[in-house]
Design a protein around this motif. Structure first.
Motif, short mmCIF file in Angstrom:
data_model
loop_
_atom_site.label_atom_id
_atom_site.label_comp_id
_atom_site.label_asym_id
_atom_site.label_seq_id
_atom_site.Cartn_x
_atom_site.Cartn_y
_atom_site.Cartn_z
N THR A 69 10.03 -15.44 -11.16
CA THR A 69 9.75 -14.17 -11.82
C THR A 69 8.27 -13.83 -11.71
OG1 THR A 69 11.54 -14.63 -13.37
CG2 THR A 69 10.04 -12.88 -13.95
N ALA A 70 7.43 -14.85 -11.92
CA ALA A 70 5.98 -14.61 -11.81
C ALA A 70 5.62 -14.20 -10.38
CB ALA A 70 5.21 -15.87 -12.22
N MET A 71 6.23 -14.88 -9.40
CA MET A 71 5.95 -14.53 -8.00
C MET A 71 6.45 -13.12 -7.71
SD MET A 71 6.71 -18.12 -6.02
CE MET A 71 6.93 -17.34 -4.47
N VAL A 72 7.61 -12.75 -8.20
CA VAL A 72 8.14 -11.40 -7.99
C VAL A 72 7.24 -10.38 -8.67
CG1 VAL A 72 10.07 -9.85 -8.54
CG2 VAL A 72 10.53 -12.12 -7.61
N ASN A 73 6.85 -10.69 -9.94
CA ASN A 73 5.95 -9.77 -10.66
C ASN A 73 4.60 -9.66 -9.94
OD1 ASN A 73 7.81 -9.13 -12.60
ND2 ASN A 73 7.14 -10.73 -14.03
N GLU A 74 4.10 -10.83 -9.46
CA GLU A 74 2.84 -10.81 -8.72
C GLU A 74 2.99 -9.99 -7.44
OE1 GLU A 74 0.38 -14.13 -6.31
OE2 GLU A 74 0.96 -14.71 -8.33
N ARG A 75 4.09 -10.17 -6.76
CA ARG A 75 4.34 -9.41 -5.53
C ARG A 75 4.46 -7.93 -5.85
NH1 ARG A 75 3.45 -9.14 -0.28
NH2 ARG A 75 5.13 -8.09 0.80
N LYS A 76 5.15 -7.61 -6.98
CA LYS A 76 5.30 -6.21 -7.39
C LYS A 76 3.93 -5.62 -7.70
CE LYS A 76 7.56 -3.32 -10.86
NZ LYS A 76 6.41 -2.69 -11.45
N ALA A 77 3.11 -6.41 -8.44
CA ALA A 77 1.76 -5.93 -8.76
C ALA A 77 0.94 -5.72 -7.48
CB ALA A 77 1.06 -6.92 -9.70
N PHE A 78 1.07 -6.66 -6.52
CA PHE A 78 0.35 -6.51 -5.24
C PHE A 78 0.81 -5.27 -4.49
CE2 PHE A 78 0.13 -7.38 -0.65
CZ PHE A 78 -1.25 -7.51 -0.51
N ILE A 79 2.11 -5.04 -4.46
CA ILE A 79 2.66 -3.86 -3.78
C ILE A 79 2.20 -2.59 -4.49
CG2 ILE A 79 4.79 -2.61 -3.28
CD1 ILE A 79 6.10 -5.36 -2.71
N ASP A 80 2.26 -2.61 -5.88
CA ASP A 80 1.79 -1.44 -6.63
C ASP A 80 0.30 -1.18 -6.35
OD1 ASP A 80 4.27 -0.98 -7.69
OD2 ASP A 80 3.86 -2.01 -9.61
N ALA A 81 -0.51 -2.26 -6.32
CA ALA A 81 -1.94 -2.10 -6.04
C ALA A 81 -2.15 -1.58 -4.61
CB ALA A 81 -2.68 -3.44 -6.23
N SER A 82 -1.35 -2.10 -3.70
CA SER A 82 -1.46 -1.63 -2.31
C SER A 82 -1.07 -0.16 -2.19
CB SER A 82 -0.56 -2.47 -1.39
OG SER A 82 -1.02 -3.80 -1.35
N LEU A 83 -0.01 0.21 -2.92
CA LEU A 83 0.39 1.63 -2.91
C LEU A 83 -0.71 2.50 -3.52
CD1 LEU A 83 4.19 1.44 -3.86
CD2 LEU A 83 3.19 2.13 -1.67
N GLN A 84 -1.31 2.02 -4.63
CA GLN A 84 -2.40 2.77 -5.26
C GLN A 84 -3.58 2.90 -4.29
OE1 GLN A 84 -2.32 4.40 -8.10
NE2 GLN A 84 -4.44 5.08 -7.91
N LYS A 85 -3.92 1.78 -3.64
CA LYS A 85 -5.03 1.82 -2.67
C LYS A 85 -4.71 2.75 -1.50
CE LYS A 85 -6.92 -2.74 -3.68
NZ LYS A 85 -7.11 -4.12 -3.19
N ALA A 86 -3.45 2.72 -1.06
CA ALA A 86 -3.04 3.61 0.02
C ALA A 86 -3.14 5.06 -0.42
CB ALA A 86 -1.62 3.28 0.47
N HIS A 87 -2.72 5.33 -1.67
CA HIS A 87 -2.82 6.69 -2.20
C HIS A 87 -4.30 7.13 -2.28
CE1 HIS A 87 -1.69 10.25 -4.40
NE2 HIS A 87 -2.53 9.93 -5.39
N GLU A 88 -5.14 6.23 -2.79
CA GLU A 88 -6.58 6.53 -2.86
C GLU A 88 -7.16 6.73 -1.46
OE1 GLU A 88 -8.36 3.34 -5.04
OE2 GLU A 88 -7.41 3.93 -6.94
N ALA A 89 -6.72 5.89 -0.52
CA ALA A 89 -7.21 6.03 0.86
C ALA A 89 -6.77 7.37 1.44
CB ALA A 89 -6.69 4.87 1.71
N ASN A 90 -5.55 7.79 1.16
CA ASN A 90 -5.07 9.10 1.62
C ASN A 90 -5.90 10.22 1.02
OD1 ASN A 90 -3.09 8.27 3.38
ND2 ASN A 90 -1.46 8.29 1.86
N GLU A 91 -6.19 10.09 -0.30
CA GLU A 91 -7.03 11.11 -0.95
C GLU A 91 -8.42 11.14 -0.32
OE1 GLU A 91 -7.05 10.34 -5.12
OE2 GLU A 91 -5.00 11.06 -5.41
N LYS A 92 -8.99 9.94 -0.10
CA LYS A 92 -10.31 9.89 0.53
C LYS A 92 -10.26 10.48 1.94
CE LYS A 92 -12.27 5.93 -1.93
NZ LYS A 92 -12.77 4.56 -1.81
N LEU A 93 -9.19 10.15 2.66
CA LEU A 93 -9.03 10.70 4.01
C LEU A 93 -8.93 12.22 3.96
CD1 LEU A 93 -8.69 10.14 7.02
CD2 LEU A 93 -6.23 9.92 6.63
N ALA A 94 -8.17 12.73 2.99
CA ALA A 94 -8.05 14.19 2.85
C ALA A 94 -9.42 14.79 2.52
CB ALA A 94 -7.04 14.53 1.76
N ASN A 95 -10.17 14.12 1.61
CA ASN A 95 -11.51 14.61 1.28
C ASN A 95 -12.43 14.55 2.49
OD1 ASN A 95 -10.86 15.16 -1.38
ND2 ASN A 95 -11.54 13.17 -2.14
#
Length: 165
Positions: free
Chosen positions: A34-60
């Motif tokens: 469960t911890a590994m799944v939660n950690e993986r979920k948190a990593f994926i969520d962080a990666s998605l957030q970073k990707a979203h921020e990168a897209n915003e930066k790219l748009a800017n």
């Protein structure tokens, strides 16, 4: 022992082993998984957030790039317009100077022609006067060869002089 239906003893021991393995997994394995799944979920969520921020930066960055490109185009157009104005101004000044120089040369030529004309007229007048004097000398020399003609001429000149006074 039949192959399709298990004996009670086998069923019992399989259930006991299952409960033991399930209990061990529940205490030690599931929290790690469960911890590994939660950690993986948190990593994926962080990666998605970073990707979203990168897209915003790219748009800017794209917007900034477009604005910089537009500004560069405007600056280029302004520079070209200024260069054209400067070129036109230089051409206009050169044409004006050329016209002024042409007028100056024409005026100098006119003055030179007028001076040459005056000199030619003076020269012709001098030649005419010289020829006239020579002709008059010849005529007078022929007419005044005798003394009576000379006396008549002197009298006539004296009369003209006395009338003019």
């Amino acid at each position: 022992m039949s192959l399709i239906t298990p004996d009670f003893g086998l069923f019992f021991w399989m259930t006991v082993v299952f409960i033991i393995v399930f209990t061990i997994l529940k205490k030690k394995g599931f929290p790690v998984i469960t911890a590994m799944v939660n950690e993986r979920k948190a990593f994926i969520d962080a990666s998605l957030q970073k990707a979203h921020e990168a897209n915003e930066k790219l748009a800017n960055i794209k917007k900034e790039g477009e604005s910089i490109l537009q500004e560069a185009r405007e600056k280029q157009a302004r520079i070209l317009r200024e260069a054209a104005e400067t070129r036109d101004k230089i051409v206009e000044e050169a044409q004006l100077k050329a016209r002024e120089e042409a007028h100056r040369i024409i005026e100098e030529a006119r003055l030179q022609i007028a001076n040459e004309k005056q000199n030619a007229i003076k020269d012709v007048k001098g030649q005419v006067a010289s020829i006239s004097v020579q002709i008059a000398e010849k005529i007078l020399h022929n007419k005044l060869s005798d003394s009576d003609c000379q006396m008549d001429l002197i009298d006539s000149i004296l009369k003209d002089v006395s009338v003019q006074k």
